[in-house]
Structures are given as structure tokens and as C-alpha cells.
Scaffold this active site. Structure first.
Site, short mmCIF file in Angstrom:
data_model
loop_
_atom_site.label_atom_id
_atom_site.label_comp_id
_atom_site.label_asym_id
_atom_site.label_seq_id
_atom_site.Cartn_x
_atom_site.Cartn_y
_atom_site.Cartn_z
CE1 TYR A 234 -3.93 -2.15 0.37
CE2 TYR A 234 -2.83 -3.10 2.26
CZ TYR A 234 -3.85 -3.12 1.34
OH TYR A 234 -4.78 -4.13 1.37
CG ASN B 150 -10.48 -1.62 -7.93
OD1 ASN B 150 -11.07 -1.05 -8.84
ND2 ASN B 150 -9.49 -2.47 -8.14
CB CYS C 47 -7.21 -3.87 -5.77
SG CYS C 47 -8.71 -4.82 -6.02
CG HIS C 48 -5.32 -9.58 -7.67
ND1 HIS C 48 -5.83 -8.84 -8.74
CD2 HIS C 48 -4.35 -10.37 -8.20
CE1 HIS C 48 -5.19 -9.18 -9.84
NE2 HIS C 48 -4.28 -10.10 -9.55
CD GLU D 255 -1.73 -11.86 -11.27
OE1 GLU D 255 -0.81 -11.14 -10.81
OE2 GLU D 255 -2.85 -11.42 -11.55
#
Length: 165
Positions: free
Chosen positions: A97, A120, A128-129, A154
């Protein structure tokens, strides 16, 4: 004349619900598909997102389509945060953040970044993940189990990485 459209996309364990207004994406909701299938008729943009979702759940490296987002009703701060996140934190990368706050030009606004991530309206497309707390996983509007799955897809290993607990 306004054209509103709702589309339901699904692939593997994930679903995306998209709400459009005249070709501008108002919001996107991520959830479990629970075996449901995608709508059979999709807009061109919806079809491109569906194809990416299918590749994504197979573990393929993808770039989500750049569709028009309803940024016009967001504050300048939120516009900057969402645009910075979408443009600078790519597939397989994570950021804190605080780091996102600095990239967005407001280095002391890490708490506001957390609030922005929680609100979001376009998770996955504005990823945002990929934003983590300095002490762990942080939050996610669709739930931490989905956040963990997205990160695993990912290439992250939440089961063995202390940040993801």
C-alpha cells in the site's frame, strides 16, 4: 439513449459480473463461478475479457483488455491511484500500500490507498489483488480466498509465503 448491459463471465473457478453503460465499465464483481457458465452473447469487450479470463485460469500470462472505465465520477486522487495501479503493477508483480501511495504521488496516503483498494469497482482489471499490506495479505473485496487464488495463478505461492497468511 443510454444502453446499460450486464454480462456474466466464467472460467474455471472464477466468475466476473460486468455492468456497462454505453460501453463504459461501471463495475466488475469477482466471485466463485460455482459451475455456472458465461453468458452466450457478450459484447466485443466482454468477449475479450472472457477470453483473457479463460487463459488466466489456465495459468497463462495475460494482459487484461484496456476497456473504458467510469473514472469520471471518481476523485482526482482515486483516478490517479487506479490509473497508476493499472499501468504500473503487472501480471506476477505485487506492491505494498505504501509503495503504491508513493507511485501515485501521495507517499503518506497508504491508509487511503487501502480504502481505495477496498472500494475498487474494477478488481482484476485494476489489479488490487496485487496490493499487499506490509505485514501480510491485506484485504480484498471478493474475499481473501479469491485473492490468494489470483496471486497463485500469477505465480505466487501463498501457501509457503508468510505475507499471504
Amino acid at each position: 439513449m443510454r444502453t446499460r448491459r450486464h454480462e456474466y463471465l466464467a472460467a474455471g473457478p472464477l466468475s466476473l459480473s460486468l455492468d456497462w453503460d454505453n460501453g463504459v465499465l461501471l463495475q466488475l464483481h469477482v466471485d466463485w463461478s460455482n459451475g455456472k457458465h458465461a453468458d452466450t452473447t457478450l459484447s466485443d469487450a466482454g468477449q475479450r475479457i472472457q477470453e483473457c479470463l479463460e487463459q488466466y485460469v489456465r495459468g497463462e500470462r495475460i494482459e487484461w483488455p484496456r476497456v473504458p472505465l467510469a473514472l469520471h465520477d471518481k476523485t482526482p486522487f482515486l483516478q490517479k491511484v487506479y490509473t497508476t495501479l493499472r499501468d504500473t503493477v503487472h501480471y506476477g508483480e505485487t506492491i505494498s500500500y505504501g509503495e503504491l501511495a508513493a507511485r501515485a504521488g501521495s507517499p503518506k496516503a497508504y491508509r487511503a490507498i487501502g480504502t481505495a483498494m477496498g472500494r475498487n469497482p474494477w478488481p482484476v482489471l485494476v489489479p488490487c489483488h496485487r496490493v499487499l499490506s506490509s505485514s501480510g495479505l491485506g484485504g480484498f473485496s471478493a474475499g481473501l480466498d479469491i485473492k490468494r487464488l489470483l496471486l497463485e495463478l500469477e505465480g505466487h505461492a501463498p501457501a509457503t509465503d508468510r505475507r499471504f497468511r
